[in-house]
Scaffold this active site. Structure first.
Site, short mmCIF file in Angstrom:
data_model
loop_
_atom_site.label_atom_id
_atom_site.label_comp_id
_atom_site.label_asym_id
_atom_site.label_seq_id
_atom_site.Cartn_x
_atom_site.Cartn_y
_atom_site.Cartn_z
N ASP A 400 8.76 34.85 15.40
CA ASP A 400 9.35 33.53 15.22
C ASP A 400 8.28 32.47 14.95
O ASP A 400 7.16 32.54 15.47
CB ASP A 400 10.12 33.15 16.50
CG ASP A 400 10.71 31.77 16.45
OD1 ASP A 400 11.59 31.54 15.59
OD2 ASP A 400 10.29 30.91 17.24
N GLU A 453 8.65 34.90 10.07
CA GLU A 453 9.39 33.70 9.70
C GLU A 453 8.35 32.64 9.31
O GLU A 453 7.79 31.96 10.17
CB GLU A 453 10.26 33.19 10.86
CG GLU A 453 11.16 32.05 10.41
CD GLU A 453 11.58 31.12 11.55
OE1 GLU A 453 12.56 30.40 11.37
OE2 GLU A 453 10.91 31.10 12.60
#
Length: 721
Positions: A400, A453
C-alpha cells in the site's frame, strides 16, 4: 545468607521496578562449595511454597519480597517448581540461561533476521524438557520491561525481563504458560513513565481497542495445500483475475460478518462461479477501529480477531488453495497509527517512527511513517511480510501507498521535509527497504507476487533489483484507471473531445508490468458506486457497466475488481454493512453478473488476454482515430504467436451501426466470440451478426461488422499465412 549473595542495590532496583537483569541474582545461585541457594522474588507475598526434588519446602522470607531456600549443590532448573499465587505449579522463570544469542543480535542489527517471527514476541517453547512461553521484545530505551497478564495479576513487578543484548532486546522464559495466555508489555521508559503496550510481534489479539495479545502456536495448523504450493513455485505467465474483498462487509449472516471458516467456503465457491483466480483482502492485519478499512495497523503479525483465530485464518487460505484460488494480502509498511497502546513511542521514545521530517505525522493520514534508516525497524517489517508468506501461506503482497514511501515530500509543503544526502526528494532508505523486501520475498518464496500501489512515473518499479529496479512483479496502473473513469463519466455526446483518455495509457502501457485496478478507492468518499458513475437512464447505465468491465478485461494488464462491481452495487461501499446481494434478484443486476462471469471465463481460457501482456508485442492498434463514432479497435496476441489474435472493438456511443468497416489486412477468418450487448447479458441483442471479410481480388483488406451501442465485441481472428 542471602545478603552475602544479593547486592542491596540490585534488590532496590528490582523493588522499584528498574531492574534490567533480574537473572543476575534470582534463580539458582551458588552459596558455597557444598550447597546452592534458590532466590525468589514475590512482591506482596507472605509465603512461597516450593517443590524441591519431590519434597515440599517453605522459602524463607527476607525483606522486600525476597525469598530463598537452600538446595543441594548442582541443583538444576528441572529439580524444583514454585507454587505461584494464581495456583500454577511451574518451574522458576529465573533459573534458565538466555536463549537469544549473538547470532540473533547480529542478524537483527543487520536487518536480515528473516525468521524473526520465531524469535520475537511470545513463542511456545521447550527448554531442557520444560514447556512454557518465551517472551522477547525490543525496547532499547527502556529502564525495565515486564510481561504482565492473568498469570501474575497484571503486576509488572512480578515478571521483569532480562536485557540480553546491547541492542535493547529483553527476554524471559516462563515455564507452565500455554497457548492462549493473555499478556501485554509493561515498560518503564528512560524518564520513568510506565507504559502498557501490546506486542509488536503479537500473533493474536483480543477485541480492540487496547486489546491484550494472546500466545499462539503458528505451526499447529495442519495444511492440505501442498499441491498448490508446489505448483505456485513454477508459475509462468498466468491469468490474474483478482477479486478485491473486504472481509467484514462481503456477506453477513444473522447481522454479523462471516467468520474466516464460513467465509472460506462461500467465497471459494463464489470465485469459482465467477472465474476469479485470486482474492485480494483489504488489510486483515489487526487494527483498532471496527468501522475502518484496516489500513491503520497495530498488529503486523496477526489476522484480526474480529472474524476468528489465526488458525481459522489459516483454514481460510488453505481452503481457497484447495479450490485453486490464490490469496493476496493488502500490506501496509508505509505508516502506522498514533494509538498509544501499540507501536507509537513504544518504549517512551520514537522507536518505530521516523523523526526525519520536521512534522512527524503524515499530513494525509495523521499517522507515523516508519524509520527505514533503522535496521531493526526494517527487520520488523520484513519479518511481517515473511511471516504471512511462511506461516499463513499467502500468495502475494499488495504494498500500500508506495508513492508515500518513495518521496520525502509526499503530501508535505516546503519546510516540512529535508532532502536526502544528494539534495533530492527520494527517500533513499525506503527505496532500499523496498528492494530488500522484493529480493528476499522472491528468493525465499518462489512464485509469490508483489504489487505496488504507485501513482507516479518513478522508474523501473517492476524491473528486477539486479537491473536497478524496485523488483515488484506488477504496478497498479492508476493512470489508466483515472483516464478511464474520466472518459466514461462524460456524456456520449461530448466524448469526441476526450478520445485521448482512451488511448493515452497505451503509450506507456508496456513501460512496466501493470495491473489494471477497479478498486475500493473508486467507490468511497463521495465518488459513488461504479453504477452511479455511469451516465444515462437505467438501460444506458447497465450498458456502460458491461462496456466498462469488458473494456477492462480486454486491455493489456492483469485485472482487479472490487467486490460489488460485478453485479453493479447500487450505492457507495461502506465497511460497516454487507453488499446488497438482494440486487441479484433484479434482472439488470443478474444479467451483468452473468456477463462478468462470462468475461472472466474468456479471460482465463484465452492466452491472448494474458500471455506476454506486459510486452509491446502483445498489442497492436487497428483503429484509434475514430473520434466521431467513439470507436477503438485493437489486436491482442498470445506471446510471440502472430498466426492468430483477438480483435477487440469498443463502441462508446449510443448509436447503432448495422454495417461498420474496420480496415485490417491479411485476415483469413474472423469469428465473433463475445458481444456485451447480447440479450443474455441484458443488452439489445444487436451486434450478433458474424463479420464479413472485405475482399479485393481475393485479398482481405477489412471486415464488416454489426456494431451495437455502448458495447464491446471480441472476435477470434486467423491471419493469412
Amino acid at each position: 545468607m542471602v545478603e552475602r549473595i544479593v547486592n542491596s542495590e540490585d534488590v532496590s532496583l528490582l523493588v522499584s521496578g528498574r531492574q534490567s537483569n533480574p537473572h543476575k541474582f534470582l534463580g539458582i545461585v551458588s552459596e558455597n562449595s557444598s550447597q546452592d541457594r534458590i532466590i525468589l522474588f514475590r512482591p506482596g507475598a507472605h509465603s512461597v511454597v516450593v517443590e524441591l526434588q519431590g519434597n515440599i519446602a517453605h522459602a524463607q522470607h527476607h525483606h522486600s519480597g525476597i525469598f530463598s531456600l537452600t538446595a543441594p549443590k548442582g541443583t538444576l532448573p528441572q529439580d524444583y517448581r514454585i507454587y505461584h499465587q494464581n495456583g500454577l505449579l511451574a518451574h522458576d522463570p529465573y533459573a534458565f540461561p538466555p536463549l537469544w544469542g549473538e547470532v540473533d543480535s547480529f542478524l537483527f542489527h543487520q536487518g536480515t533476521h528473516y525468521k524473526i517471527y520465531e524469535c520475537m514476541g511470545a513463542i511456545p517453547y521447550n527448554v531442557q524438557g520444560i514447556s512454557g512461553v518465551l517472551f522477547v521484545v525490543w525496547a532499547p530505551h527502556a529502564q525495565r520491561v515486564s510481561v504482565v497478564g492473568d498469570f501474575n495479576f497484571w503486576n509488572g513487578l512480578v515478571n521483569p525481563l532480562r536485557k540480553v543484548s546491547d541492542l535493547g532486546v529483553w527476554e524471559l522464559f516462563i515455564p507452565g504458560l500455554e497457548e492462549g495466555t493473555l499478556y501485554k508489555w509493561e515498560i518503564v521508559s528512560a524518564s520513568g513513565e510506565v507504559l502498557i503496550k501490546t506486542d509488536p510481534y503479537g500473533k493474536r489479539f483480543d477485541v480492540p481497542p487496547h486489546a491484550p495479545s494472546r500466545v499462539v502456536d503458528s505451526d499447529r495448523y495442519t495444511w492440505h495445500d501442498a499441491a498448490w504450493m508446489e505448483k505456485r513455485k513454477h508459475r509462468g505467465d498466468q491469468p490474474l483475475a483478482i477479486y478485491e474483498v473486504h472481509v467484514g462487509s462481503w456477506q453477513w449472516h444473522e447481522g454479523k460478518p462471516l467468520g474466516y471458516r464460513e467465509l472460506a467456503k462461500k467465497l471459494a465457491a463464489y470465485c469459482k462461479e465467477m472465474h476469479y483466480t485470486h482474492v485480494e483482502l483489504l488489510p486483515v492485519t489487526e487494527h483498532p477501529l471496527n468501522e475502518s478499512w484496516g489500513y491503520q495497523v497495530t498488529g503486523y503479525y496477526a489476522p484480526t480477531c474480529r472474524y476468528g483465530t489465526p488458525e481459522d485464518f489459516q483454514f481460510f487460505v488453505d481452503h481457497l488453495h484447495r479450490e485453486n484460488i490464490g490469496v493476496i494480502l493488502d500490506w501496509v509498511p508505509g505508516h502506522f497509527p498514533t494509538d498509544g497502546f501499540a507501536l507509537a513511542h513504544f518504549d517512551g521514545e520514537a522507536l518505530y517512527e521516523s523523526i526525519e521530517n520536521h512534522e512527524p505525522l503524515h499530513p494525509h493520514w495523521r499517522t507515523y511513517t516508519f524509520d527505514y534508516r533503522c535496521n531493526e525497524v526494517v527487520n520488523f517489517l520484513l519479518g511481517s511480510a515473511l511471516f504471512w508468506l511462511d506461516k499463513m501461506h499467502i500468495d502475494g503482497l499488495r504494498v500500500d501507498a508506495v508513492t508515500s514511501m518513495l518521496y520525502l515530500d509526499y503530501g508535505r509543503q516546503e519546510g516540512e521535509w529535508s532532502p536526502n544526502i544528494y539534495g533530492g526528494r527520494e527517500n533513499l532508505q525506503a527505496i532500499e527497504f523496498i528492494k530488500h523486501l522484493n529480493s528476499v520475498v522472491h528468493r525465499e518464496f518462489p512464485g509469490v507476487l508483489t504489487f505496488a500501489e504507485e501513482s507516479t512515473d518513478f522508474p523501473k518499479v517492476t524491473q528486477a533489483v539486479a537491473q536497478g529496479g524496485l523488483g515488484f512483479d506488477y504496478k497498479w496502473n492508476l493512470g489508466w484507471m483515472h483516464d478511464t473513469f474520466r472518459y466514461i463519466q462524460v456524456d456520449p455526446l461530448f466524448r469526441s473531445y476526450h478520445h485521448k483518455d482512451l488511448t493515452f495509457s497505451l503509450w506507456y502501457a508496456f513501460n512496466e508490468r501493470y495491473l489494471l485496478p477497479l478498486s475500493h478507492d473508486e467507490v468511497v468518499h463521495g465518488k459513488g458506486s461504479l453504477l452511479q458513475k455511469m451516465p444515462g437512464d437505467t438501460w444506458t447505465k447497465f450498458a456502460h457497466m458491461r462496456l466498462l468491465l469488458s473494456y477492462h478485461i480486454c486491455q493489456p494488464g492483469k485485472k482487479l475488481l472490487f467486490m460489488g462491481g460485478e453485479f453493479a452495487q447500487g450505492k457507495e461501499w461502506t465497511p460497516d454493512s454487507p453488499l446488497d446481494w438482494h440486487l441479484l434478484d433484479h434482472p439488470d443486476h443478474a444479467y451483468l453478473h452473468k456477463c462478468v462471469a462470462r468475461m472472466n471465463a474468456l479471460y482465463c481460457d484465452l492466452p491472448y488476454f494474458w500471455k506476454g501482456d506486459g510486452k509491446q508485442g502483445s498489442f497492436r492498434w487497428v483503429d484509434f482515430k475514430d473520434t466521431e463514432n467513439h470507436v477503438i479497435a485493437y489486436y491482442r496476441f498470445s506471446g510471440e504467436d502472430r498466426s492468430s489474435a483477438l480483435l477487440c472493438v469498443h463502441h462508446f456511443s449510443s448509436g447503432y451501426f448495422p454495417s461498420y468497416v474496420l480496415y485490417c489486412q491479411d485476415i483469413h477468418s474472423c469469428q465473433l466470440l463475445f458481444n456485451s450487448d447480447d440479450c443474455c447479458f441484458g443488452g439489445s441483442g444487436k451486434g450478433n451478426r458474424q463479420p464479413v471479410l472485405c475482399l479485393d481480388q481475393h485479398v482481405s483488406w477489412g471486415i464488416d461488422i454489426e456494431l451495437p451501442p455502448l458495447a464491446t465485441l471480441i472476435f477470434h481472428v486467423d491471419f493469412v499465412n
